[in-house]
Design an enzyme around this catalytic site. Structure first.
Site, PDB file in Angstrom:
ATOM      1  N   LYS A 198      67.307   8.100   0.130  1.00 58.26           N
ATOM      2  CA  LYS A 198      66.986   9.285   0.940  1.00 58.26           C
ATOM      3  C   LYS A 198      67.195   9.008   2.430  1.00 58.26           C
ATOM      4  O   LYS A 198      67.801   9.797   3.127  1.00 58.26           O
ATOM      5  CB  LYS A 198      65.508   9.689   0.778  1.00 58.26           C
ATOM      6  CG  LYS A 198      65.077  10.078  -0.587  1.00 58.26           C
ATOM      7  CD  LYS A 198      63.654  10.646  -0.568  1.00 58.26           C
ATOM      8  CE  LYS A 198      62.576   9.637  -0.189  1.00 58.26           C
ATOM      9  NZ  LYS A 198      62.334   8.578  -1.164  1.00 58.26           N
TER      10      LYS A 198
ATOM     11  N   ARG B 252      55.440  15.080  -0.359  1.00 60.56           N
ATOM     12  CA  ARG B 252      55.403  14.103  -1.437  1.00 60.56           C
ATOM     13  C   ARG B 252      54.400  14.500  -2.513  1.00 60.56           C
ATOM     14  O   ARG B 252      54.237  13.775  -3.494  1.00 60.56           O
ATOM     15  CB  ARG B 252      55.005  12.756  -0.863  1.00 60.56           C
ATOM     16  CG  ARG B 252      56.157  11.752  -0.856  1.00 60.56           C
ATOM     17  CD  ARG B 252      55.581  10.465  -0.362  1.00 60.56           C
ATOM     18  NE  ARG B 252      56.346   9.303  -0.622  1.00 60.56           N
ATOM     19  CZ  ARG B 252      57.129   8.686   0.271  1.00 60.56           C
ATOM     20  NH1 ARG B 252      57.330   9.208   1.447  1.00 60.56           N
ATOM     21  NH2 ARG B 252      57.699   7.551  -0.036  1.00 60.56           N
TER      22      ARG B 252
HETATM   23  P1  AMP Z   1      58.728   5.739   2.844  1.00 63.34           P
HETATM   24  O1  AMP Z   1      59.268   4.970   3.984  1.00 63.34           O
HETATM   25  O2  AMP Z   1      59.100   7.203   2.882  1.00 63.34           O
HETATM   26  O3  AMP Z   1      59.035   5.128   1.499  1.00 63.34           O
HETATM   27  O4  AMP Z   1      57.126   5.728   3.000  1.00 63.34           O
HETATM   28  C1  AMP Z   1      56.398   4.530   2.961  1.00 63.34           C
HETATM   29  C2  AMP Z   1      54.955   4.808   2.626  1.00 63.34           C
HETATM   30  O5  AMP Z   1      54.386   5.694   3.615  1.00 63.34           O
HETATM   31  C3  AMP Z   1      54.715   5.514   1.305  1.00 63.34           C
HETATM   32  O6  AMP Z   1      54.697   4.622   0.212  1.00 63.34           O
HETATM   33  C4  AMP Z   1      53.349   6.161   1.564  1.00 63.34           C
HETATM   34  O7  AMP Z   1      52.298   5.219   1.485  1.00 63.34           O
HETATM   35  C5  AMP Z   1      53.457   6.584   3.012  1.00 63.34           C
HETATM   36  N1  AMP Z   1      53.989   7.956   3.128  1.00 63.34           N
HETATM   37  C6  AMP Z   1      55.177   8.351   3.673  1.00 63.34           C
HETATM   38  N2  AMP Z   1      55.318   9.682   3.617  1.00 63.34           N
HETATM   39  C7  AMP Z   1      54.199  10.166   3.017  1.00 63.34           C
HETATM   40  C8  AMP Z   1      53.742  11.466   2.661  1.00 63.34           C
HETATM   41  N3  AMP Z   1      54.487  12.559   2.883  1.00 63.34           N
HETATM   42  N4  AMP Z   1      52.537  11.562   2.053  1.00 63.34           N
HETATM   43  C9  AMP Z   1      51.776  10.492   1.802  1.00 63.34           C
HETATM   44  N5  AMP Z   1      52.148   9.232   2.105  1.00 63.34           N
HETATM   45  C10 AMP Z   1      53.347   9.060   2.708  1.00 63.34           C
END
Ligand code: AMP
Length: 213
Positions: free
Chosen positions: A13, A88
């Protein structure tokens, strides 16, 4: 153009969002990056988010929604944006819809990048991130020009805490439970586009661009 990137952690993504943002000259808004920046700056939000992120869990909706809605109302988002990592959960999507309704606007595309779980686990072990500027790489598929050194800022790249193999499995479980229902949610709104995320990065990007024409 207002775009949401869906897909499991490690589906690509962020990579595609960055390329689309550059092509269409609209902001790439990654909630994960926002949290990581807050952790680095040791803000209150960062401290709260870190305890969830380190366990592979989602940060509670109430810590995410207002932050994103405020960001989307900023001046640089008036021509569109790419949301990477938000929404999410179904409640996050509903809150986003309420805010968009208030502003008289809507999402144009929700793009689901599909990659089987077994590929994800392999991919994530090769993923490396710059702790300073947040750029992401892959040791095989998208290596840095100089081994181990960020192309953008010259810092040493690392395996993110939440990309450690045991945390990846937890994040995948959380994705299937809480995030994948969004695929049907956006299908019902007739904005869902599905794309095979096992192809090469450039090939995926070209398909996305064609799809949006
Ligand atoms: P990512 O870099 O998008 O994989 O996000 C890393 C971590 O940030 C995720 O595993 C969640 O713990 C937190 N996170 C990111 N976006 C969200 C969201 N929209 N809702 C809840 N937690 C989030």
């Amino acid at each position: 153009m207002k775009i949401i990137m869906l897909g499991a952690p490690g589906a690509g993504k962020g990579t595609q969002a960055a390329k689309l943002a550059e092509k269409y000259q609209i902001p790439h808004i990654s909630t994960g990056d926002i949290f990581r920046a807050n952790i680095k700056q040791q803000t209150e939000l960062g401290k709260k988010a870190k305890s969830y992120m380190d366990q592979g869990l989602l940060v509670p909706d109430e810590l995410v929604v207002d932050l994103v809605v405020d960001r989307l109302r900023a001046e640089d988002c008036k021509n569109g944006y790419i949301l990477d990592g938000f929404p999410r959960t179904i409640p996050q999507a509903q809150s986003l819809d309420r805010a968009l309704d208030e502003d008289g606007t809507k999402i144009d595309y929700a793009i689901d990048i599909e990659v089987p779980d077994e590929n994800i686990v392999n991919r994530m072990s090769g993923r490396r991130t710059c702790p300073d500027c947040g750029a992401t790489y892959h040791m095989v598929h998208m290596p840095t020009k100089v081994e181990g050194i960020c192309d953008v800022c010259g810092k040493e790249i690392v395996l993110r805490d939440d990309d450690q193999p045991e945390t990846v499995q937890k994040r995948l479980d959380v994705y299937h439970e809480q995030t994948s229902p969004l695929i049907e949610y956006y299908q019902a709104k007739k904005v869902l586009k599905e794309i095979d995320g096992t192809k090469e990065i450039e090939e995926i990007f070209q398909s996305l661009v064609e799809m949006m024409q």
